[in-house]
Design an enzyme around this catalytic site. Structure first.
Site, PDB file in Angstrom:
ATOM      1  N   GLY A  18      36.941  36.293  43.052  1.00  0.00           N
ATOM      2  CA  GLY A  18      37.569  37.562  42.702  1.00  0.00           C
ATOM      3  C   GLY A  18      36.867  38.187  41.516  1.00  0.00           C
ATOM      4  N   GLY A  20      37.636  40.840  37.777  1.00  0.00           N
ATOM      5  CA  GLY A  20      38.550  41.544  36.887  1.00  0.00           C
ATOM      6  C   GLY A  20      37.785  42.550  36.058  1.00  0.00           C
ATOM      7  N   GLY A  21      38.491  43.154  35.107  1.00  0.00           N
ATOM      8  CA  GLY A  21      37.844  44.170  34.298  1.00  0.00           C
ATOM      9  C   GLY A  21      36.778  43.622  33.379  1.00  0.00           C
ATOM     10  N   LYS A  40      33.386  31.929  35.244  1.00  0.00           N
ATOM     11  CA  LYS A  40      33.591  33.348  34.962  1.00  0.00           C
ATOM     12  C   LYS A  40      32.313  33.896  34.335  1.00  0.00           C
ATOM     13  CE  LYS A  40      38.570  33.701  34.554  1.00  0.00           C
ATOM     14  NZ  LYS A  40      39.689  34.319  33.803  1.00  0.00           N
ATOM     15  N   ASP A 134      48.723  37.499  26.685  1.00  0.00           N
ATOM     16  CA  ASP A 134      48.766  38.163  27.992  1.00  0.00           C
ATOM     17  C   ASP A 134      49.470  37.259  29.014  1.00  0.00           C
ATOM     18  OD1 ASP A 134      48.367  40.181  29.817  1.00  0.00           O
ATOM     19  OD2 ASP A 134      46.333  39.583  30.331  1.00  0.00           O
TER      20      ASP A 134
END
Length: 633
Positions: A18, A20-21, A40, A134
Site C-alpha cells: 500500500g 500513504g502520504g 516503508k 495518531d
C-alpha cells in the site's frame, strides 16, 4: 519498479502492500534471518529534505527502543539507492478499521480486550517518553490469532512537522485527535488516551463521536462539544463502560485518566465483572474558567485603599460570646461519648476482621471455569481471572491457581485463576506452488513446523511444492506439523538403446523421441554402402542402458549409396489342381519391401530377377508360408 530490489544487502522487496502520504509500504524478506518484514520507503519529496530525514531517523531510533508484544517492532532504518527506508515487523492480518467496517460494531466482550491491549502498548511507550500522536483504528493491526499490534509510534510527530513545512497544515485523522491537538497545542501522553477513547467509542457504537462536512467542523466539535453517551446509542453498553470512554475524552487533559494503565485497570474491572468498583463520580476542576468578580483588598479601616466608607455603611464587628460552665461540661461529655462510640466501633471492626470465617481452598486445576466459580461461591471465596494460551488445557478450563489447594484460608482472601484460551492458533498459509525455501519462511512466520518430503511429478518443476496437509486457510494450534511434498521433477528411467543402423534420420528421431531420448550431434559422411540420410553408426551401442533424457550422437550418410544388384529367384508351383499366391520379400539397406506378389495356376514355373542393395536377404512365401530364405549376395 521496486520488486526484487534489495536494501542493505538483506531486505528484498517482494510485493507492494500500500501507500500513504509519507511513504510506500512493501512486503519484504529479510534474507539474513529468513523472515518476512514490512519495508516503508520514504517518498521523494521527504527524502530530499535533510532536516526531515534527520528527524525521521532520530524518531525511528527512539521508537526502536520499544519492545512490547502489542507494538510493531522497528528492526532497522537506512539509506540506499537514493531512498530512505524503515524496516519493521511484518504482521499478517488486517487493521481495526477494516474489522469494524466488516462487523458494523463490536460487543463489549470483544472490544474491551482490544482496548486493554492498545492501552498496554501506550503505557509501555509513555514510560519510554514516546507519544504516538495518531492513535486510530488504521494504525491498530489485528493478527491472525487475535493479538493487537499498534504501529507507527512516534512517526506522527515527524509527519506533522514535515507537512507544516510543505503546506502549513497539520496531518492526522481529525476524527481521532484530542482537543489540544485540534488547537495546535503541544501534546503529551493524555492526548493518546483521548484518541484511545474515541477508538473504543467507535468499536462499541460503530460510529464516530464527532462527524462533519469538513475537517475544521470536526476539529471544532472536539474542542467545544460533548460526545453523546455510548450507552444512549447502544443499549448493550454498560453505564460503567460509557463512563470510562467519556472520562478518557474529557476536554481538559487533567480530568482524563492519569495514565494508560489507570484506564486499562478500569476496563479490566468491567471485563472481570467488577464494574461496581469503578468510581462513577465525575471529577470537577478546582478553579472555574469563567470570569468572576474578586473583592478589592481592603485597608485597615475596612475600606478599599485610598477610600473612606461613610459611618452609616460601617458594620460593627460581632461580639465574642463566652461559654458558660454548663455548656463546657456538656461539650466534654459529648466528646467522651463520641470517643467511646468510636472505640467500640473500632473494636467491633477489628474483631470482625480477625474473626473472619475460614474455608478450604478447592482444587480447581483442570476444571471448567463454570465448575471453578461454583466451587468458590460455595466456599464463600472471591477470585480474579487472567487468561493465557495453553497447549494441553482445554479452552475455558483452569490452568493454575495462586493459592494451593486444600489449604484453610480466610474468606477475605482472593484466589487468582489462570484460565486457558486453548492452544494458541494460527492460520495455515498456502505454500503450494512456492519454492521449498519460501515455504519454510511462510511456516516459520506462522510458528508452524514443516515435514518436507519429495516426490516425482511430470508437471511440477523440481523444488516446487506439490501439496500440503493441512490445507491453506485452516486454523490450527501453533507448532502444528504441516506435511509438505516438494517436486523432484520428472522421474528419470534407465532404458536400452534402440538399434538405429540403416534407419533414416527422421525415423530415428521419432524412435528416440518416443523413448524420451533425442539425437545429439548428427555428423554427415560420404558412403557407398548407405543411402543418403541413413544412420551409418551410433555412439551408444544398441542394447546399452541409457538414462531417459540422454542424447545420442550418430553418423549419417551423405550418399551416393550402394548400386543395385540383381538376384535370380526360381520356384515351381505344385501341380495339385489349386491356385497359389507367391510373394518375394527383400530385406537390405533400403529396408524391408515386397518385390513380387502374384497368384499362379497349379504347375506354373516362376523365374524372376529381384533387385537388392548391399547385403540382404530374400524370402519366398507361398500362401503365407515361408518356402525359401537366402542371404544375398
Amino acid at each position: 519498479m521496486m520488486i526484487g530490489k534489495k536494501f542493505g544487502n538483506r531486505y528484498e522487496i517482494i510485493e507492494k502492500l500500500g501507500s500513504g502520504g509519507m511513504s510506500i509500504v512493501y512486503k519484504g524478506l529479510d534474507t539474513l534471518l529468513n523472515r518476512w518484514v514490512t519495508i516503508k520507503v520514504l517518498r521523494e519529496q521527504f527524502a530530499s529534505d535533510e532536516d526531515f530525514v534527520r528527524r525521521f531517523h532520530r524518531e525511528a531510533q527512539s521508537v526502536a527502543s520499544l519492545s512490547h508484544i502489542n507494538i510493531v517492532s522497528i528492526y532497522d532504518v537506512g539509506f540506499e539507492l537514493d531512498l530512505h527506508y524503515l524496516v519493521m515487523e511484518y504482521v499478517e492480518g488486517r487493521n481495526l478499521k477494516e474489522y469494524i467496517r466488516e462487523q458494523g460494531k463490536l460487543t463489549p466482550e470483544e472490544a474491551v480486550p482490544i482496548a486493554i491491549q492498545i492501552l498496554h502498548a501506550l503505557e509501555h511507550a509513555h514510560e519510554h517518553h514516546v507519544v504516538h500522536r495518531d492513535i486510530k483504528p488504521h494504525n491498530i493491526l489485528l493478527t491472525m490469532d487475535g493479538r493487537v499490534k499498534v504501529t507507527d509510534f512516534g512517526i506522527a510527530r515527524v509527519a506533522n512537522e514535515a507537512t507544516m513545512t510543505y503546506s502549513g497544515t497539520m496531518v492526522g485523522s481529525v476524527q481521532y485527535i484530542s482537543p489540544e491537538q485540534a488547537k495546535g497545542l503541544s501534546v503529551g501522553p493524555k492526548s493518546d488516551l483521548y484518541s484511545a477513547g474515541v477508538v473504543l467509542y467507535e468499536m462499541l457504537t460503530g460510529h464516530l463521536p464527532f462527524e462533519g462536512e469538513s475537517p475544521i467542523a470536526v476539529a471544532l466539535q472536539h474542542i467545544q462539544e460533548e460526545p453523546p453517551s455510548p450507552s444512549a446509542l447502544v443499549e448493550d453498553i454498560p453505564m460503567e463502560l460509557s463512563h470510562v470512554i467519556l472520562k478518557a475524552m474529557e476536554k481538559n487533559p487533567d480530568l482524563r485518566y492519569a495514565s494508560a494503565d489507570a484506564m486499562a485497570f478500569d476496563l479490566e474491572k468491567i471485563y472481570t465483572g467488577k464494574s461496581h468498583e469503578i468510581n462513577m463520580i465525575k471529577e470537577k476542576q478546582n478553579l472555574s474558567e469563567d470570569t468572576v468578580e474578586i473583592p478589592a483588598v481592603r485597608s485597615g479601616n475596612g475600606s478599599p485603599e485610598g477610600k473612606k466608607i461613610p459611618e452609616e455603611e460601617k458594620t460593627p464587628p460581632p461580639k465574642k460570646k463566652k461559654l458558660k460552665p454548663q455548656a463546657t461540661w456538656g461539650i466534654i461529655g459529648a466528646a467522651v461519648l463520641i470517643f467511646l462510640l468510636l472505640g467500640w466501633g473500632a473494636y467491633a471492626l477489628l474483631t470482625g476482621f480477625f474473626n473472619v470465617g475460614e474455608a478450604r481452598m478447592p482444587d480447581m486445576r483442570g476444571k471448567s471455569l463454570i465448575e471453578a466459580k461454583a466451587e468458590l461461591k460455595e466456599a464463600g471465596l472471591e477470585h480474579t481471572l487472567t487468561y493465557s494460551f495453553h497447549d494441553t488445557i482445554k479452552k475455558d478450563h483452569v490452568i493454575s491457581q495462586t493459592i494451593e489447594p486444600n489449604q484453610m484460608v480466610k474468606k477475605t482472601n482472593v484466589v487468582g485463576l489462570v484460565i486457558s484460551n486453548g492452544p494458541k492458533t494460527t492460520r495455515v498459509p498456502n505454500v503450494v506452488g512456492k519454492t521449498q525455501r519460501e515455504a519454510v519462511v511462510e511456516l516459520n512466520n506462522r510458528n508452524l513446523q514443516g515435514d518436507f518430503s519429495e516426490a516425482f511429478d511430470d508437471r511440477v518443476p523440481a523444488g516446487t511444492v506439490i501439496s500440503q496437509q493441512p490445507e491453506a486457510g485452516v486454523d490450527v494450534p501453533e507448532k502444528t506439523m504441516v506435511t509438505v511434498v516438494v517436486s523432484k521433477g520428472k522421474e528419470l528411467k534407465y532404458l536400452p538403446m534402440p538399434d538405429l543402423l540403416n534407419k533414416y534420420l527422421d525415423e530415428a528421431e521419432k524412435i528416440l523421441k518416443d523413448l524420451g531420448l533425442s539425437i545429439g550431434k548428427a555428423e554427415e559422411r560420404e558412403s557407398n554402402e548407405y543411402f543418403p540420410s541413413q544412420i551409418m553408426s551410433q555412439e551408444i551401442k544398441a542394447g546399452d542402458m541409457v538414462l531417459e533424457g540422454d542424447k545420442v550422437n550418430v553418423q549419417v550418410s551423405s550418399g551416393p549409396g550402394p548400386m543395385a544388384q540383381m538376384a535370380r529367384v526360381t520356384y515351381d508351383i505344385p501341380p495339385d489342381g489349386e491356385t497359389h499366391r507367391l510373394r518375394i520379400i527383400v530385406s537390405d539397406l533400403k529396408g524391408e519391401r515386397t518385390e513380387y506378389d502374384r497368384v499362379h495356376q497349379p504347375g506354373d514355373f516362376i523365374d524372376q530377377q529381384v533387385p537388392f542393395f548391399g547385403k540382404g536377404k530374400i524370402d519366398v512365401y507361398v500362401d503365407d508360408e515361408l518356402g525359401i530364405s537366402e542371404n544375398v549376395p
